[in-house]
Design a protein around this motif. Structure first.
Motif: not given
Length: 120
Positions: A17-20, A22-33
Protein backbone atom coordinates in the motif's frame (compact mmCIF):
# COMPACT_ATOMS: atom_id res chain seq x y z
CA UNK A 1 -8.46 23.14 -6.05
CA UNK A 2 -5.92 20.67 -7.31
CA UNK A 3 -5.71 19.75 -10.98
CA UNK A 4 -4.04 16.48 -10.00
CA UNK A 5 -5.84 13.22 -10.65
CA UNK A 6 -6.87 11.28 -7.54
CA UNK A 7 -6.33 7.53 -7.28
CA UNK A 8 -7.87 5.36 -4.59
CA UNK A 9 -5.38 2.60 -3.74
CA UNK A 10 -6.91 -0.44 -2.01
CA UNK A 11 -4.37 -2.97 -0.72
CA UNK A 12 -4.33 -4.92 2.54
CA UNK A 13 -0.54 -5.42 2.62
CA UNK A 14 0.78 -2.30 4.32
CA UNK A 15 4.19 -2.36 2.60
CA UNK A 16 2.58 -2.67 -0.84
CA UNK A 17 0.00 0.00 0.00
CA UNK A 18 2.79 2.42 0.93
CA UNK A 19 4.99 1.54 -2.06
CA UNK A 20 2.18 1.80 -4.62
CA UNK A 21 0.92 5.03 -3.07
CA UNK A 22 4.39 6.58 -3.25
CA UNK A 23 4.76 5.54 -6.89
CA UNK A 24 1.43 7.12 -7.80
CA UNK A 25 2.41 10.29 -5.90
CA UNK A 26 5.74 10.37 -7.76
CA UNK A 27 3.78 10.10 -11.02
CA UNK A 28 1.79 13.20 -10.05
CA UNK A 29 -1.35 11.71 -8.50
CA UNK A 30 -3.12 12.58 -5.28
CA UNK A 31 -3.61 9.32 -3.37
CA UNK A 32 -6.32 8.05 -1.07
CA UNK A 33 -5.48 4.79 0.72
CA UNK A 34 -7.62 1.97 2.07
CA UNK A 35 -6.77 -1.44 3.53
CA UNK A 36 -10.19 -3.02 2.92
CA UNK A 37 -12.93 -2.73 0.33
CA UNK A 38 -15.31 -1.51 3.03
CA UNK A 39 -12.94 1.31 3.97
CA UNK A 40 -12.54 2.21 0.29
CA UNK A 41 -16.30 2.17 -0.25
CA UNK A 42 -16.76 4.56 2.70
CA UNK A 43 -14.17 6.88 1.15
CA UNK A 44 -15.94 6.73 -2.22
CA UNK A 45 -19.26 7.57 -0.61
CA UNK A 46 -17.73 10.58 1.15
CA UNK A 47 -15.31 11.76 -1.57
CA UNK A 48 -16.53 14.02 -4.35
CA UNK A 49 -14.26 12.73 -7.11
CA UNK A 50 -11.92 9.81 -7.54
CA UNK A 51 -10.33 9.52 -10.99
CA UNK A 52 -8.97 5.96 -10.73
CA UNK A 53 -9.63 2.91 -8.57
CA UNK A 54 -6.59 0.68 -8.04
CA UNK A 55 -7.63 -2.40 -6.07
CA UNK A 56 -6.31 -5.75 -5.01
CA UNK A 57 -8.90 -8.46 -5.61
CA UNK A 58 -8.37 -10.50 -2.46
CA UNK A 59 -9.09 -8.30 0.54
CA UNK A 60 -10.08 -8.99 4.16
CA UNK A 61 -13.71 -8.35 5.07
CA UNK A 62 -17.04 -9.03 3.38
CA UNK A 63 -16.24 -7.31 0.07
CA UNK A 64 -13.50 -8.17 -2.42
CA UNK A 65 -12.03 -6.05 -5.20
CA UNK A 66 -14.65 -7.22 -7.70
CA UNK A 67 -17.46 -6.12 -5.35
CA UNK A 68 -15.78 -2.81 -4.67
CA UNK A 69 -15.38 -1.99 -8.37
CA UNK A 70 -19.02 -2.87 -9.07
CA UNK A 71 -20.20 -0.60 -6.24
CA UNK A 72 -17.81 2.18 -7.29
CA UNK A 73 -19.13 1.98 -10.86
CA UNK A 74 -22.71 2.23 -9.56
CA UNK A 75 -21.69 5.62 -8.11
CA UNK A 76 -19.30 6.69 -10.91
CA UNK A 77 -20.20 4.85 -14.13
CA UNK A 78 -17.06 6.01 -15.98
CA UNK A 79 -14.54 5.34 -13.19
CA UNK A 80 -11.40 3.64 -14.57
CA UNK A 81 -10.42 0.52 -12.62
CA UNK A 82 -7.12 -1.35 -12.34
CA UNK A 83 -7.32 -4.69 -10.54
CA UNK A 84 -4.25 -6.52 -9.25
CA UNK A 85 -4.00 -10.07 -7.97
CA UNK A 86 -1.46 -12.73 -7.17
CA UNK A 87 -4.05 -15.45 -7.73
CA UNK A 88 -5.66 -16.41 -11.01
CA UNK A 89 -7.88 -19.32 -9.96
CA UNK A 90 -11.15 -17.42 -9.73
CA UNK A 91 -13.13 -16.31 -12.75
CA UNK A 92 -12.55 -12.59 -13.42
CA UNK A 93 -15.55 -10.33 -12.82
CA UNK A 94 -14.06 -7.20 -14.34
CA UNK A 95 -16.17 -4.15 -15.00
CA UNK A 96 -16.02 -2.80 -18.54
CA UNK A 97 -13.03 -0.63 -19.50
CA UNK A 98 -10.82 -1.99 -16.74
CA UNK A 99 -7.39 -3.63 -16.54
CA UNK A 100 -6.38 -6.77 -14.62
CA UNK A 101 -2.69 -7.12 -13.76
CA UNK A 102 -0.96 -10.03 -12.07
CA UNK A 103 1.40 -9.67 -9.09
CA UNK A 104 4.25 -9.12 -9.10
CA UNK A 105 3.80 -6.11 -11.33
CA UNK A 106 6.00 -3.19 -12.29
CA UNK A 107 4.73 0.23 -11.32
CA UNK A 108 5.70 1.51 -14.77
CA UNK A 109 3.14 -0.96 -16.15
CA UNK A 110 0.51 0.25 -13.65
CA UNK A 111 1.11 3.92 -14.50
CA UNK A 112 1.02 2.98 -18.20
CA UNK A 113 -2.31 1.21 -17.70
CA UNK A 114 -3.67 4.28 -15.90
CA UNK A 115 -2.65 6.46 -18.84
CA UNK A 116 -4.26 4.02 -21.32
CA UNK A 117 -7.45 4.30 -19.28
CA UNK A 118 -7.25 8.07 -19.76
CA UNK A 119 -6.04 8.98 -16.26
CA UNK A 120 -3.01 11.13 -15.66
Amino acid sequence: MSDKRTVLVVEDEEMLLSAVSMEFEDAGFDVLRAGTAEEAYDLLQGKAQVDLLFTDIRLPGQLDGWDLAERARAMQPDLPVIYVTGYSTEEPRQVAESVLMMKPYRMTAIIGAARRLGVG
